[in-house]
Design an enzyme around this catalytic site. Structure first.
Site, PDB file in Angstrom:
ATOM      1  N   ARG A 203      -7.611   4.099  -1.545  1.00  0.00           N
ATOM      2  CA  ARG A 203      -8.706   3.258  -1.509  1.00  0.00           C
ATOM      3  C   ARG A 203     -10.032   3.372  -2.435  1.00  0.00           C
ATOM      4  O   ARG A 203      -9.650   4.648  -3.482  1.00  0.00           O
ATOM      5  CB  ARG A 203     -10.051   4.261   0.035  1.00  0.00           C
TER       6      ARG A 203
ATOM      7  N   LYS B  32      -9.711   9.191   4.657  1.00  0.00           N
ATOM      8  CA  LYS B  32     -10.081   9.311   6.003  1.00  0.00           C
ATOM      9  C   LYS B  32      -9.950  10.888   6.816  1.00  0.00           C
ATOM     10  O   LYS B  32      -9.241  11.054   6.815  1.00  0.00           O
ATOM     11  CB  LYS B  32      -9.870   8.198   6.412  1.00  0.00           C
TER      12      LYS B  32
ATOM     13  N   HIS C  50      -9.534  -3.591  -2.579  1.00  0.00           N
ATOM     14  CA  HIS C  50      -8.600  -3.160  -1.093  1.00  0.00           C
ATOM     15  C   HIS C  50      -7.730  -4.284  -1.487  1.00  0.00           C
ATOM     16  O   HIS C  50      -6.531  -4.243  -1.036  1.00  0.00           O
ATOM     17  CB  HIS C  50      -9.801  -3.110   0.184  1.00  0.00           C
TER      18      HIS C  50
ATOM     19  N   ARG D 203      -5.138  -2.728  -3.498  1.00  0.00           N
ATOM     20  CA  ARG D 203      -4.325  -1.353  -2.338  1.00  0.00           C
ATOM     21  C   ARG D 203      -3.450  -2.663  -2.135  1.00  0.00           C
ATOM     22  O   ARG D 203      -2.116  -1.902  -1.146  1.00  0.00           O
ATOM     23  CB  ARG D 203      -5.749  -0.652  -1.275  1.00  0.00           C
TER      24      ARG D 203
ATOM     25  N   HIS E 279      -2.008   6.604   5.658  1.00  0.00           N
ATOM     26  CA  HIS E 279      -2.343   5.407   6.912  1.00  0.00           C
ATOM     27  C   HIS E 279      -2.043   7.326   8.590  1.00  0.00           C
ATOM     28  O   HIS E 279      -0.997   7.598   8.178  1.00  0.00           O
ATOM     29  CB  HIS E 279      -1.067   4.359   7.860  1.00  0.00           C
TER      30      HIS E 279
ATOM     31  N   TYR F 250       0.954  -4.961   6.533  1.00  0.00           N
ATOM     32  CA  TYR F 250       1.198  -5.454   4.537  1.00  0.00           C
ATOM     33  C   TYR F 250       3.154  -6.642   4.790  1.00  0.00           C
ATOM     34  O   TYR F 250       2.882  -6.557   4.253  1.00  0.00           O
ATOM     35  CB  TYR F 250       1.081  -4.732   4.210  1.00  0.00           C
TER      36      TYR F 250
END
Length: 297
Positions: free
Chosen positions: A148, A172, A242, A245, A268, A277
């Site tokens: 990211r 995150k 993004h 990514r 994730h 995706y």
């Protein structure tokens, strides 16, 4: 004594480990709701609302032609705020408990093609000087790691292990993950470090990517860099970190990578996040299938 908003801010920053940018967005939404309450109901206390007042705000936002996506984001901020107030016993009933998000159209991100990546990297194949070397490495790093934008900006020098061929990023919720890097990138890292070490003054010494003035890069700078470079080879409307990514994940899946492996590389928490995706991977699969199956001749 702190206000409920100030306590909420501390909670998001210190307990939830959200970024200052994210916390600012949450607080802006709560502040906007406060302003609406004063204007529409002559009520200043945001702690004492009911859902009908929230509904009135939703109607007001929709009447202003604000998209459902944006409205849902604002409601998510309110939901987090009232969950916090309930958890901290500042309210007894959560007015957002039965709220349901507005329907939104599914937006499929269009990744860059392998040709677009090849064309761009060919154009910047022989960078000269600190900034060109750094910029090419940023493009490559996004594409070969899928990290990211915030992860790249906050990448630390100590977390780039050239000998092991891996980098450690902080994702995150402060979740760390290890991402392998290709040998060709390690060579570029060596070139970048050589240029970086030649800078006269480095204020933000711990950060891997810095400006020529020795400062940590900003989010807007990184966005403009990617947008500018890909404007040379792509006519896509959205050209951002993004999208790179997304491109990383799509190209891996198109070339046979396992979905669970891509999930781990992207950081994730659930497979559902990674499955978005597969749309482009499926499109590529259909193309190959139609071109190869004898019944389609």
């Amino acid at each position: 004594m702190k206000t409920s908003k100030e306590a909420f801010s501390d909670y998001l920053l210190l307990e939830k480990k959200y970024s200052p940018h994210t916390v600012g967005a949450y607080l802006n939404d709560v502040t906007s709701f406060e302003s609406f309450l004063v204007e529409a109901f002559d009520q200043e206390n945001v702690d004492l609302v009911n859902y009908s007042q929230v509904r009135s705000w939703i109607v007001s936002l929709v009447d202003q032609n604000i998209s459902n996506v944006t409205v849902n984001r604002k409601m998510a901020s309110l939901k987090a705020f009232y969950r916090f107030l309930l958890k901290s016993k500042q309210i007894e009933v959560n007015p957002m408990l039965k709220h349901k998000s507005l329907k939104t159209p599914k937006v499929v991100q269009v990744p860059f093609s392998e040709k677009e990546l090849k064309d761009l990297l060919g154009q910047i194949d022989t960078p000269v000087g600190f900034e060109e070397v750094r910029d090419k490495l940023i493009v490559e790093m996004f594409y070969v790691t899928g990290m990211r934008r915030a992860e790249l900006i906050h990448l630390m020098v100590k977390n780039v292990d050239r000998s092991a061929g891996v980098i450690k990023v902080l994702g995150k919720r402060n979740k760390e993950r290890i991402i392998p890097i290709l040998p060709i990138i390690i060579n570029q890292i060596d070139s970048y470090i050589k240029e970086r070490d030649a800078l006269e003054d480095i204020a933000d010494l711990d950060y891997f990517f810095i400006s020529k003035k020795g400062l940590k890069l900003s989010e807007s700078f990184v966005y403009r860099l990617i947008n500018s470079y890909f404007s040379r080879v792509s006519e896509k409307v959205k050209k951002s970190p993004h999208v790179l990514r997304h491109t990383f994940a799509t190209h891996l899946l198109n070339n046979g990578a396992d979905l669970n492996s891509v999930k781990e590389l992207l950081g994730h928490s659930s497979l559902a996040s990674t499955q978005v995706y597969t749309h482009n991977s499926l499109a590529e699969l259909k193309k190959v299938y139609k071109g190869a199956h004898p019944r389609n001749k």
